[in-house]
Design an enzyme around this catalytic site. Structure first.
Site, mmCIF file in Angstrom:
data_model
loop_
_atom_site.group_PDB
_atom_site.id
_atom_site.type_symbol
_atom_site.label_atom_id
_atom_site.label_comp_id
_atom_site.label_asym_id
_atom_site.label_seq_id
_atom_site.Cartn_x
_atom_site.Cartn_y
_atom_site.Cartn_z
ATOM 1 N N GLY A 105 -0.101 -7.381 -1.478
ATOM 2 C CA GLY A 105 -0.487 -7.146 -2.872
ATOM 3 C C GLY A 105 0.031 -5.827 -3.391
ATOM 4 N N GLY A 126 -0.928 -2.622 -6.385
ATOM 5 C CA GLY A 126 -1.914 -2.029 -7.282
ATOM 6 C C GLY A 126 -1.419 -0.703 -7.805
ATOM 7 N N GLY A 127 -2.275 -0.032 -8.570
ATOM 8 C CA GLY A 127 -1.883 1.254 -9.129
ATOM 9 C C GLY A 127 -1.656 2.308 -8.068
ATOM 10 N N PHE A 128 -2.267 2.148 -6.895
ATOM 11 C CA PHE A 128 -2.140 3.117 -5.803
ATOM 12 C C PHE A 128 -0.816 2.972 -5.068
ATOM 13 C CE2 PHE A 128 -3.901 -0.759 -4.183
ATOM 14 C CZ PHE A 128 -3.082 -1.006 -3.111
ATOM 15 N N GLY A 129 -0.196 1.769 -5.126
ATOM 16 C CA GLY A 129 1.001 1.489 -4.355
ATOM 17 C C GLY A 129 1.001 0.039 -3.906
ATOM 18 N N VAL A 139 0.275 -2.957 -0.451
ATOM 19 C CA VAL A 139 -0.375 -3.261 0.826
ATOM 20 C C VAL A 139 0.459 -4.305 1.559
ATOM 21 C CG1 VAL A 139 -2.430 -4.181 1.946
ATOM 22 C CG2 VAL A 139 -2.672 -2.729 -0.050
ATOM 23 N N LYS A 154 -1.754 0.216 3.782
ATOM 24 C CA LYS A 154 -1.680 0.619 2.378
ATOM 25 C C LYS A 154 -0.723 1.800 2.260
ATOM 26 C CE LYS A 154 -5.410 2.385 0.290
ATOM 27 N NZ LYS A 154 -6.660 2.439 -0.459
ATOM 28 N N ASP A 199 -17.047 3.242 -6.606
ATOM 29 C CA ASP A 199 -16.173 2.171 -7.092
ATOM 30 C C ASP A 199 -16.543 0.833 -6.450
ATOM 31 O OD1 ASP A 199 -14.235 1.278 -8.800
ATOM 32 O OD2 ASP A 199 -12.558 1.734 -7.484
#
Length: 616
Positions: free
Chosen positions: A319, A321-324, A326, A340, A439
């Site tokens: 996947g 996401g905004g973090f990078g 996975v 991640k 969160d």
């Protein structure tokens, strides 16, 4: 200087390739090799679909970053085959998806006949399966008793058994003597494994060897030409002109050598500058200081080269996401992991520090395990245990449920709600230091193969002492729809562990109702904030009418989760229960629970004050 040496070697190889292309062969307009996504480096007879004249077998979407599956067509107007990678210069790994589906659904029916490859486009090449296995199909009426190193796979619905020699080097004479009255079947395999499960070695993933015809091999590899067929499908070699000047070649060589020398000097300066910049980077300094203060950690620290090896060079992406991103990986001991990779642009180091600092202090069945981390220059990665069922949000929201193989029943949803509450209780009360998550949401609840929940993504977490009843944070943190009122406005009260309780309450309301809490359609004519709607139903003792309620027991579980959720999302923190009280309420009878006051706030703002990085 290892990077400089590697770069010099690559440049030298590149120079050799350019020079070989310039010495009067027929490949000037075609690359000697090319890369296709992260599948490896390909050579002739393979080519990109955009350059069909540069090879015989075209690969589609090589340069399309949005298309992760690369397809290759092995026969004219035939189906596309999934390309897995390059095995060697003239061999590729592919996956026949149709054969794979048939093999999984009905292995006995699939293994009735030999596996055959499609016919090639032309006579310029042939395709062979590099690895295959010999099976013997025998009628069950024979009632054979083969040696112990043979095993059989019964197929009663087809009235035959399938036998296979499990020895690494089977005795063909013995086999054909034993099974003289049986049919012989050749099936593709990617690995000859000593096993008694036929589906573990018979595979739709196979290695194909492409062999050029003698004429084509002489034309391309020895004469520097291009293999062609004329209108009558007869072979001819299209050779390149041979009037290139030796002086031109010499100028080309000298020019390239000069260019490479200048490039090497520039690269050395850039590497020195990059290393100096990394040392001065405040983010790297902050992480370095943190790791030095922590001392030896229980989690393993990986080199970036090890991370690449674990993830097979980031081949299986789970996947984004905004973090990078996975990726799925596999440790040397056989355990699967989720890796991640943190984005350099999105992450300033705080999330990485929070994740390592918080999870390394935890050990609980409902908290995801951090198995390792990597911090090497600008490269940062976190290695978690692999959760086969992914995140909770895939199973509870209406728009996602159709994409999964299973829809969770009320009992499983309730089990997940209790598990998440136990994980939060551990963070709030079971650790030496209190950890506030900030969160909690369905996306950050991961499920194992038995749908046991584990809390993940501690990038926004806050560590405080057990004695602290209130904490101070700079700015709001969390995800829109789950942020407690006091987090984005201190007028509602102090930020504390009750802020996690609010997020948990909003999440279990969504779990009970199988819908998102912001602007979710209840009927065709109107939209209403879901907590308001469900509160009105409880207050007037109306039927909730939610999905998957099949009996009275389901109805009680959903009502219990709904009442507890409404208590958790009370506007003022002082009126919310602690998470230990939440667990007590979830374990009691629904008839003993009181309906709480209606929360003061109605629908929250749809745009977040501060969006967290998503965790996949």
């Amino acid at each position: 200087m290892a990077i400089v040496d590697l770069f010099c070697f690559l440049l030298f190889c590149h120079l050799v390739l350019i020079l070989s292309a310039g010495y009067g062969n027929g490949h000037q307009d075609c690359p000697h090799s090319f890369t296709c996504g992260n599948l490896g480096t390909f050579h002739y007879p393979f080519t990109k679909a955009e350059k069909p004249d540069c090879g015989l077998l075209a690969i589609h979407d090589c340069d399309n970053p949005h298309q992760h599956r690369k397809m290759i067509q092995l026969e004219l107007n035939g189906k596309g085959i999934v390309l897995i990678g390059v095995a060697q210069q003239n061999a590729i790994s592919i996956l026949d998806e149709d054969f794979h589906k048939r093999l999984q659904q009905n292995p006995c029916g699939t293994l009735k006949n030999n596996y055959s490859l499609p016919s090639p486009f032309s006579s310029l090449y042939s395709i062979h399966i590099k690895f295959n296995v010999t099976l013997f199909k025998c009628k069950q009426s024979l009632k054979m008793k083969p040696p112990t190193h043979y095993f059989n796979h019964p197929c009663p619905e087809y009235d035959y058994d399938i036998y296979y020699d499990s020895l690494p080097t089977p005795n063909s004479k013995e086999a054909h003597s034993l099974f003289s009255s049986c049919s012989v079947i050749q099936i593709s395999t990617k690995d000859l494994t000593d096993t008694n499960d036929i589906l573990s070695f018979v595979s739709a993933e196979m290695v194909l060897q492409v062999v050029l015809s003698n004429d084509c091999d002489q034309c391309y590899n020895h004469r520097g030409g291009q293999c062609r067929l004329d209108a009558n499908q007869k072979f001819y070699c299209k050779e390149a002109p041979k009037n290139k000047s030796k002086i031109l070649k010499l100028v080309l060589v000298l020019g390239l050598v000069t260019a490479v020398t200048i490039a090497l000097l520039l690269v050395m300066v850039m590497i020195y500058h990059t290393r100096w910049k990394q040392k001065q980077n405040p983010t790297n300094q902050q992480i370095k200081i943190f790791l030095e203060r922590q001392g030896p950690l229980q989690t393993k620290r990986y080199d970036y080269s090890e991370i690449k090896k674990v993830t097979n060079s980031f081949r299986n992406k789970l996947g984004q996401g905004g973090f990078g991103s996975v990726y799925k990986g596999k440790l040397p001991d056989g355990r699967y992991v989720a890796v991640k990779i943190l984005s350099e642009l999105k992450d300033n180091g705080e999330d990485f520090i929070n994740e390592v600092a918080t999870i390394s202090r935890t050990s609980h069945i409902n908290i995801v395990n951090l198995l390792g981390f990597c911090c090497e220059g600008s490269k940062r990665a976190l290695v978690y245990e692999f959760m086969s069922n992914g995140s909770l949000e895939k199973f509870i929201f209406e728009e996602n449920v159709g994409k999964t193989d299973r829809q969770l029943d009320c009992q499983t949803i309730y089990h997940i709600a209790v598990g998440v509450a136990r994980g939060l209780e551990y963070l709030h009360q079971g650790c030496n230091t209190r950890i506030l998550h900030f969160d909690i949401k369905p996306h950050n609840i991961l499920l194992d193969e038995n749908f046991n929940p584990k809390i993940s993504d501690f990038g926004l977490a806050k560590i405080c002492t057990r004695k602290e009843s209130m904490i101070s944070i700079f700015g709001a943190r969390g995800t829109a729809g789950y942020i407690a009122p006091e987090v984005f406005s201190r007028n509602f009260g102090a930020v504390s562990h009750k802020s996690d309780v609010y997020s948990y309450g909003m999440m279990i309301l969504e779990m009970a109702g199988r819908r998102k809490n912001i602007k979710t359609e209840v009927n065709r004519s109107s939209e209403i904030y879901f907590p308001d709607w469900i509160y009105n139903c409880l207050e007037s003792n109306e039927e909730l009418g939610l999905q998957n309620i099949r009996n009275e027991s389901d109805d009680k579980l959903v009502r219990k989760m709904t009442i507890v959720g409404l208590w958790c999302i009370q506007t003022h923190p002082s009126t919310r229960p602690a998470i230990s009280k939440v667990l007590e309420m979830l374990g009691s009878k629904v008839e003993l629970l009181q309906i709480p006051p209606k929360p003061f706030l109605s629908s929250p703002p749809t745009s977040p004050v501060h969006l967290s990085y998503e965790t996949l």
